[in-house]
Write an enzyme that holds these catalytic residues in place. Structure first.
Site, PDB file in Angstrom:
ATOM      1  N   SER A  64     -74.619  84.248 -56.147  1.00 49.30           N
ATOM      2  CA  SER A  64     -73.779  83.376 -56.972  1.00 49.30           C
ATOM      3  C   SER A  64     -73.428  82.066 -56.280  1.00 49.30           C
ATOM      4  O   SER A  64     -72.954  81.136 -56.918  1.00 49.30           O
ATOM      5  CB  SER A  64     -72.491  84.095 -57.393  1.00 49.30           C
ATOM      6  OG  SER A  64     -71.635  84.283 -56.277  1.00 49.30           O
ATOM      7  N   LYS A 101     -66.290  82.286 -53.815  1.00 47.12           N
ATOM      8  CA  LYS A 101     -66.480  81.248 -54.835  1.00 47.12           C
ATOM      9  C   LYS A 101     -65.807  79.959 -54.374  1.00 47.12           C
ATOM     10  O   LYS A 101     -64.990  79.954 -53.454  1.00 47.12           O
ATOM     11  CB  LYS A 101     -65.857  81.661 -56.185  1.00 47.12           C
ATOM     12  CG  LYS A 101     -66.425  82.922 -56.803  1.00 47.12           C
ATOM     13  CD  LYS A 101     -67.807  82.715 -57.367  1.00 47.12           C
ATOM     14  CE  LYS A 101     -68.348  83.939 -58.067  1.00 47.12           C
ATOM     15  NZ  LYS A 101     -68.878  84.961 -57.184  1.00 47.12           N
TER      16      LYS A 101
END
Length: 143
Positions: A64, A101
């Protein structure tokens, strides 16, 4: 070592003060003479870790964050003493699961932004159990 979902955490080995040969700058253009390889030594822990008591290593799992240069299997250096500000890459715990993230602070709230278009933005709301566990300061890659 602590394993939680997709991230494995490691404590730095503060007892091992091993130093390795350090040759300084190596040009990516024309080669330099072998005499340039006479150099000092370097301890990666001394270079990569600013706060030994608050720093951990973790192995990334998944893709990701490939757009930010964090690939599956990379080792992240995470400093828990740094302030998690807008646009920083952080290891966060949301509803009991760890993830890495980019932090995005917008007018309508806090978001965790992946760096891969195959993944969706995560909006943090008041129902989430959420903490920023630490800020990623370096990524160690295999080539």
């Amino acid at each position: 070592m602590l394993i939680n979902n997709n991230i494995t955490f490691f404590n730095p080995d503060l007892e091992n003060n091993r130093e390795f040969p350090f040759v300084g700058d190596i040009k990516a253009g024309f080669p330099s003479p072998a005499a340039d390889f006479e150099g000092d030594t370097i301890s990666l822990d001394k270079v990569l870790i600013k706060n030994h008591l608050a720093t951990f290593y973790a192995k990334a799992s998944g893709n990701s964050m490939t757009g930010a240069g964090i690939d599956n299997g990379d080792i992240m250096v995470i400093d828990r003493s740094l302030e998690p500000t807008d646009n920083k890459i952080a290891v966060c715990c949301i509803d009991g699961e760890f993830t890495v993230k980019r932090i995005s602070i917008k007018e309508d709230g806090l978001y965790l932004t992946p760096e891969n278009d195959s993944y969706q933005l995560i909006k943090i709301n008041e129902d989430n159990q959420f903490i920023v566990w630490g800020v990623v300061t370096y990524v160690i890659k295999a080539v």
